[in-house]
Design a protein around this motif. Structure first.
Motif, PDB file in Angstrom:
ATOM      1  N   ARG A   1       0.833  -1.205   0.000  1.00 32.88           N
ATOM      2  CA  ARG A   1       0.000   0.000   0.000  1.00 32.88           C
ATOM      3  C   ARG A   1       0.872   1.261   0.000  1.00 32.88           C
ATOM      4  NH1 ARG A   1      -0.723   2.933   4.232  1.00 32.88           N
ATOM      5  NH2 ARG A   1      -2.419   4.440   4.375  1.00 32.88           N
ATOM      6  N   ASP A   2       1.966   1.247   0.767  1.00 38.35           N
ATOM      7  CA  ASP A   2       2.876   2.399   0.793  1.00 38.35           C
ATOM      8  C   ASP A   2       3.464   2.663  -0.599  1.00 38.35           C
ATOM      9  OD1 ASP A   2       2.407   2.696   3.441  1.00 38.35           O
ATOM     10  OD2 ASP A   2       4.284   1.787   4.124  1.00 38.35           O
ATOM     11  N   HIS A   3       3.841   1.578  -1.258  1.00 36.84           N
ATOM     12  CA  HIS A   3       4.411   1.738  -2.609  1.00 36.84           C
ATOM     13  C   HIS A   3       3.374   2.302  -3.579  1.00 36.84           C
ATOM     14  CE1 HIS A   3       7.604  -0.832  -1.007  1.00 36.84           C
ATOM     15  NE2 HIS A   3       8.348  -0.320  -1.976  1.00 36.84           N
ATOM     16  N   ALA A   4       2.139   1.784  -3.485  1.00 37.96           N
ATOM     17  CA  ALA A   4       1.072   2.266  -4.373  1.00 37.96           C
ATOM     18  C   ALA A   4       0.796   3.745  -4.103  1.00 37.96           C
ATOM     19  CB  ALA A   4      -0.188   1.446  -4.166  1.00 37.96           C
ATOM     20  N   ALA A   5       0.741   4.093  -2.820  1.00 39.78           N
ATOM     21  CA  ALA A   5       0.443   5.486  -2.459  1.00 39.78           C
ATOM     22  C   ALA A   5       1.542   6.420  -2.954  1.00 39.78           C
ATOM     23  CB  ALA A   5       0.307   5.588  -0.945  1.00 39.78           C
ATOM     24  N   TRP A   6       2.772   5.986  -2.796  1.00 40.17           N
ATOM     25  CA  TRP A   6       3.918   6.803  -3.244  1.00 40.17           C
ATOM     26  C   TRP A   6       3.848   6.987  -4.765  1.00 40.17           C
ATOM     27  CZ3 TRP A   6       6.920  10.452  -2.335  1.00 40.17           C
ATOM     28  CH2 TRP A   6       8.220  10.568  -2.810  1.00 40.17           C
ATOM     29  N   ALA A   7       3.577   5.897  -5.476  1.00 37.54           N
ATOM     30  CA  ALA A   7       3.491   5.970  -6.949  1.00 37.54           C
ATOM     31  C   ALA A   7       2.334   6.889  -7.364  1.00 37.54           C
ATOM     32  CB  ALA A   7       3.297   4.573  -7.532  1.00 37.54           C
ATOM     33  N   LEU A   8       1.215   6.796  -6.656  1.00 36.07           N
ATOM     34  CA  LEU A   8       0.057   7.630  -7.015  1.00 36.07           C
ATOM     35  C   LEU A   8       0.282   9.097  -6.661  1.00 36.07           C
ATOM     36  CD1 LEU A   8      -2.943   5.318  -6.123  1.00 36.07           C
ATOM     37  CD2 LEU A   8      -2.361   6.197  -8.370  1.00 36.07           C
ATOM     38  N   GLN A   9       1.096   9.329  -5.640  1.00 40.02           N
ATOM     39  CA  GLN A   9       1.407  10.724  -5.330  1.00 40.02           C
ATOM     40  C   GLN A   9       2.289  11.333  -6.415  1.00 40.02           C
ATOM     41  OE1 GLN A   9       2.812  10.710  -1.302  1.00 40.02           O
ATOM     42  NE2 GLN A   9       0.750  10.944  -0.485  1.00 40.02           N
ATOM     43  N   ILE A  10       3.115  10.495  -7.041  1.00 40.52           N
ATOM     44  CA  ILE A  10       3.963  10.997  -8.137  1.00 40.52           C
ATOM     45  C   ILE A  10       3.105  11.191  -9.386  1.00 40.52           C
ATOM     46  CG2 ILE A  10       5.936  10.457  -9.638  1.00 40.52           C
ATOM     47  CD1 ILE A  10       6.918   8.686  -7.193  1.00 40.52           C
ATOM     48  N   ASP A  11       2.306  10.176  -9.732  1.00 47.42           N
ATOM     49  CA  ASP A  11       1.434  10.289 -10.916  1.00 47.42           C
ATOM     50  C   ASP A  11       0.063   9.693 -10.577  1.00 47.42           C
ATOM     51  OD1 ASP A  11       0.180  10.372 -13.318  1.00 47.42           O
ATOM     52  OD2 ASP A  11       1.721   9.302 -14.444  1.00 47.42           O
ATOM     53  N   PRO A  12      -0.887  10.572 -10.194  1.00 50.24           N
ATOM     54  CA  PRO A  12      -2.195  10.053  -9.753  1.00 50.24           C
ATOM     55  C   PRO A  12      -2.978   9.336 -10.849  1.00 50.24           C
ATOM     56  CG  PRO A  12      -1.948  12.425  -9.306  1.00 50.24           C
ATOM     57  CD  PRO A  12      -0.814  12.017 -10.167  1.00 50.24           C
ATOM     58  N   MET A  13      -2.568   9.496 -12.110  1.00 56.71           N
ATOM     59  CA  MET A  13      -3.346   8.861 -13.178  1.00 56.71           C
ATOM     60  C   MET A  13      -2.644   7.633 -13.766  1.00 56.71           C
ATOM     61  SD  MET A  13      -4.781  12.203 -15.085  1.00 56.71           S
ATOM     62  CE  MET A  13      -5.709  11.389 -16.374  1.00 56.71           C
ATOM     63  N   ASP A  14      -1.555   7.210 -13.146  1.00 56.91           N
ATOM     64  CA  ASP A  14      -0.827   6.082 -13.725  1.00 56.91           C
ATOM     65  C   ASP A  14      -1.619   4.775 -13.575  1.00 56.91           C
ATOM     66  OD1 ASP A  14       1.991   5.130 -14.723  1.00 56.91           O
ATOM     67  OD2 ASP A  14       1.362   3.706 -13.188  1.00 56.91           O
ATOM     68  N   GLY A  15      -1.787   4.089 -14.689  1.00 57.63           N
ATOM     69  CA  GLY A  15      -2.598   2.868 -14.704  1.00 57.63           C
ATOM     70  C   GLY A  15      -2.020   1.775 -13.823  1.00 57.63           C
ATOM     71  N   ASP A  16      -0.677   1.595 -13.857  1.00 60.29           N
ATOM     72  CA  ASP A  16      -0.032   0.544 -13.049  1.00 60.29           C
ATOM     73  C   ASP A  16      -0.227   0.816 -11.562  1.00 60.29           C
ATOM     74  OD1 ASP A  16       0.873  -0.803 -15.204  1.00 60.29           O
ATOM     75  OD2 ASP A  16       2.923  -0.016 -15.129  1.00 60.29           O
ATOM     76  N   ALA A  17      -0.055   2.107 -11.191  1.00 60.07           N
ATOM     77  CA  ALA A  17      -0.161   2.473  -9.776  1.00 60.07           C
ATOM     78  C   ALA A  17      -1.593   2.267  -9.292  1.00 60.07           C
ATOM     79  CB  ALA A  17       0.272   3.919  -9.584  1.00 60.07           C
ATOM     80  N   LEU A  18      -2.566   2.629 -10.130  1.00 63.17           N
ATOM     81  CA  LEU A  18      -3.971   2.434  -9.747  1.00 63.17           C
ATOM     82  C   LEU A  18      -4.288   0.947  -9.629  1.00 63.17           C
ATOM     83  CD1 LEU A  18      -5.682   5.163 -11.931  1.00 63.17           C
ATOM     84  CD2 LEU A  18      -5.685   5.062  -9.456  1.00 63.17           C
ATOM     85  N   THR A  19      -3.717   0.162 -10.543  1.00 63.83           N
ATOM     86  CA  THR A  19      -3.931  -1.294 -10.490  1.00 63.83           C
ATOM     87  C   THR A  19      -3.367  -1.862  -9.194  1.00 63.83           C
ATOM     88  OG1 THR A  19      -3.758  -1.342 -12.871  1.00 63.83           O
ATOM     89  CG2 THR A  19      -3.563  -3.449 -11.765  1.00 63.83           C
ATOM     90  N   LEU A  20      -2.170  -1.382  -8.824  1.00 65.85           N
ATOM     91  CA  LEU A  20      -1.558  -1.881  -7.584  1.00 65.85           C
ATOM     92  C   LEU A  20      -2.416  -1.504  -6.373  1.00 65.85           C
ATOM     93  CD1 LEU A  20       0.750  -3.162  -5.959  1.00 65.85           C
ATOM     94  CD2 LEU A  20       1.948  -0.973  -6.084  1.00 65.85           C
ATOM     95  N   MET A  21      -2.850  -0.224  -6.323  1.00 69.80           N
ATOM     96  CA  MET A  21      -3.676   0.214  -5.184  1.00 69.80           C
ATOM     97  C   MET A  21      -4.975  -0.601  -5.142  1.00 69.80           C
ATOM     98  SD  MET A  21      -4.068   1.988  -2.536  1.00 69.80           S
ATOM     99  CE  MET A  21      -3.269   3.539  -2.203  1.00 69.80           C
ATOM    100  N   ALA A  22      -5.541  -0.825  -6.331  1.00 67.36           N
ATOM    101  CA  ALA A  22      -6.776  -1.597  -6.392  1.00 67.36           C
ATOM    102  C   ALA A  22      -6.538  -3.031  -5.907  1.00 67.36           C
ATOM    103  CB  ALA A  22      -7.296  -1.609  -7.822  1.00 67.36           C
ATOM    104  N   ALA A  23      -5.379  -3.586  -6.286  1.00 65.76           N
ATOM    105  CA  ALA A  23      -5.068  -4.956  -5.860  1.00 65.76           C
ATOM    106  C   ALA A  23      -4.937  -5.011  -4.338  1.00 65.76           C
ATOM    107  CB  ALA A  23      -3.778  -5.426  -6.525  1.00 65.76           C
TER     108      ALA A  23
END
Lengths: 308, 158
Positions: free
Chosen positions: A194-216
């Protein structure tokens, strides 16, 4: 340096830092100064693909090719746009042309890897990703892709090592963060994922991979939302036409069953079937907003641990 | 003088109608709850209000739904009359109308959704379509059901 070059270099810097909207803005200014620059159109196409504006991306790549038919970069952009549209044969034709013009390009090997990945030819994808890393060992994008391919084939240790290597030099690399997040999730460390997903989404909130990870991660924590996420992933994997065909197909099966059941002496089943369909509709209606509200809440609350 | 920024081909073109633009979800729901006539008309109008770059294709989809429905009703009538279609299979044949209408509605929704996202991204403020949707579903649908339209027109509008 001309105004056009100034904005183009600015766009390159923004793109490298994941600021895609700013890069698009700089490229629009660059093209406002000189609309006949093939490279700027091709680069704009790549930025638009990141933002899922595939129609515009295709037109921009076509414009780049029109201005400079022998440009490997324009062929590359056209190929990446075609992969995003899942026109895989067309993408391969563009990549073949690009490789003929520039055989030792790491970016072209990387695009081949992504094409084979979309095709499900994992072994060839891995081979091309390794080739990209050899051709340009300094670019973090290629080992990040290699890491995600290693994870895909089940070599979690190798994927983790590659992702950590990338993050050592580029701590804000979204793809590497996502790979590492998936590794953590696979190892059962949900909080770290979750920390990794949040960090990635803070860098790019629209990134598909990051959203997929957060969703997972969310799906792992709640079975009800996880079920919706799996359903949504199944529906949206592929083209929009496929999604529409699937949804209408389900509706059609339901309507056929409503007609066929009484005709075959089972009228008592039409009521439960209608209620089941209604429940399904309500669930697919409510679940997405609950899901994204919960993701948003998660992002607002997130405080990265000091040791992260 | 600074050059004007280059315009992207998928950007919505602002127009005087922009203040009436809504999320395409509302025309989609209207089509499902109030009938094809209201839903398609709203989709066509919303396309112009959003300044959708694909509005030509969207209007072609609306025309396909209207004329396709007429063609299907006519074909089913001919098949029934000639005995090629048995009366007990008539209900299945009429599902083709539903299939066409829902298929076109989803296609229109997806086309406008992309444009709507960009419209919002550039600061466009959409209207809330819910009151009109409810009005059409309750009053519009009721009025449509009470009016003695010719059968073919009813098939298109419902």
């Amino acid at each position: 340096m001309s105004e056009h070059d100034h904005y183009y270099h600015l766009a390159e810097r923004y793109y490298a830092h994941g600021r895609i909207d700013a890069a698009i803005d700089a490229l629009l200014r660059s093209l406002g100064e000189d609309p006949d620059q093939s490279d700027a159109h091709a680069f704009l196409s790549l930025c638009l693909i990141k933002r899922q504006r595939l129609h515009a991306a295709e037109l921009e790549a076509a414009r780049a090719l029109e201005l400079e038919p022998e440009s490997p970069f324009a062929h590359l952009a056209a190929a990446v746009a075609a992969i995003a549209r899942r026109n895989l044969k067309q993408a391969q034709a563009h990549l073949d042309s690009a490789r003929e013009l520039q055989p030792d390009s790491a970016a072209i090997a990387d695009a081949y890897a992504r094409l084979y990945l979309a095709w499900g030819r994992d072994a060839q994808a891995l081979e091309e990703a390794r080739r990209a890393c050899e051709l340009d060992p300094d670019d973090p994008d290629y080992p990040a892709l290699l890491a995600s391919l290693e994870l895909r084939r089940g070599d979690r240790a190798r994927a983790e090592a590659l992702a950590r290597d990338v993050l050592r030099g580029h701590p804000e690399h979204v793809e590497a963060l996502c790979v590492l997040g998936h590794c953590e999730l696979a190892a059962g460390r949900t909080d770290s994922a979750r920390d990794h997903a949040a960090w990635a989404l803070q860098i790019d909130p629209m990134d598909g991979d990051a959203l997929t990870l957060m969703a997972a991660v969310k799906a792992r924590r709640s079975w009800a939302l996880g079920l919706w996420w799996r359903f949504q992933s199944f529906i949206s994997a592929g083209s929009r036409t496929r999604a529409v065909v699937l949804l209408i197909g389900m509706f059609l099966i339901y309507r056929i069953a409503l007609i066929a059941l009484p005709q075959n002496g089972l009228p008592q089943w039409t009521g439960p079937l209608s209620y089941a369909w209604l429940l399904f509709c309500a669930y697919t209606w409510i679940a997405p907003s609950l899901f994204w509200r919960s993701v948003k809440k998660e992002l607002e609350q997130v405080r990265l641990r000091p040791g992260f | 003088m600074a050059a004007l920024p280059y315009r992207l081909p998928d950007e919505p073109r602002p127009s005087g109608l922009s203040r009436y633009a809504v999320d395409p979800l509302w025309p989609l729901l209207t089509l499902m709850l109030a009938g094809g006539g209201f839903g398609l008309a709203w989709f066509a109008f919303n396309s112009a209000a959003l300044g959708s770059p694909t509005r030509g294709r969207e209007w072609a989809c609306v025309a396909l739904s209207v004329f396709g429905t007429v063609a299907l009703v006519f074909t089913i009538g001919v098949l029934l009359g000639s005995g090629w279609l048995r009366p007990e299979h008539q209900a299945y044949a009429f599902l083709s109308l539903l299939l066409l209408k829902v298929g076109v509605a989803y296609t229109l929704y997806l086309m406008q959704q992309r444009c709507f996202e960009i419209f919002e991204h550039y600061g466009g403020e959409p209207r809330n379509g819910m009151p009109l949707m409810i009005l059409l579903a309750v009053v519009g649908r009721g009025a449509l059901d009470m009016t003695g339209w010719p059968m073919m027109l009813r098939m298109v509008l419902q």
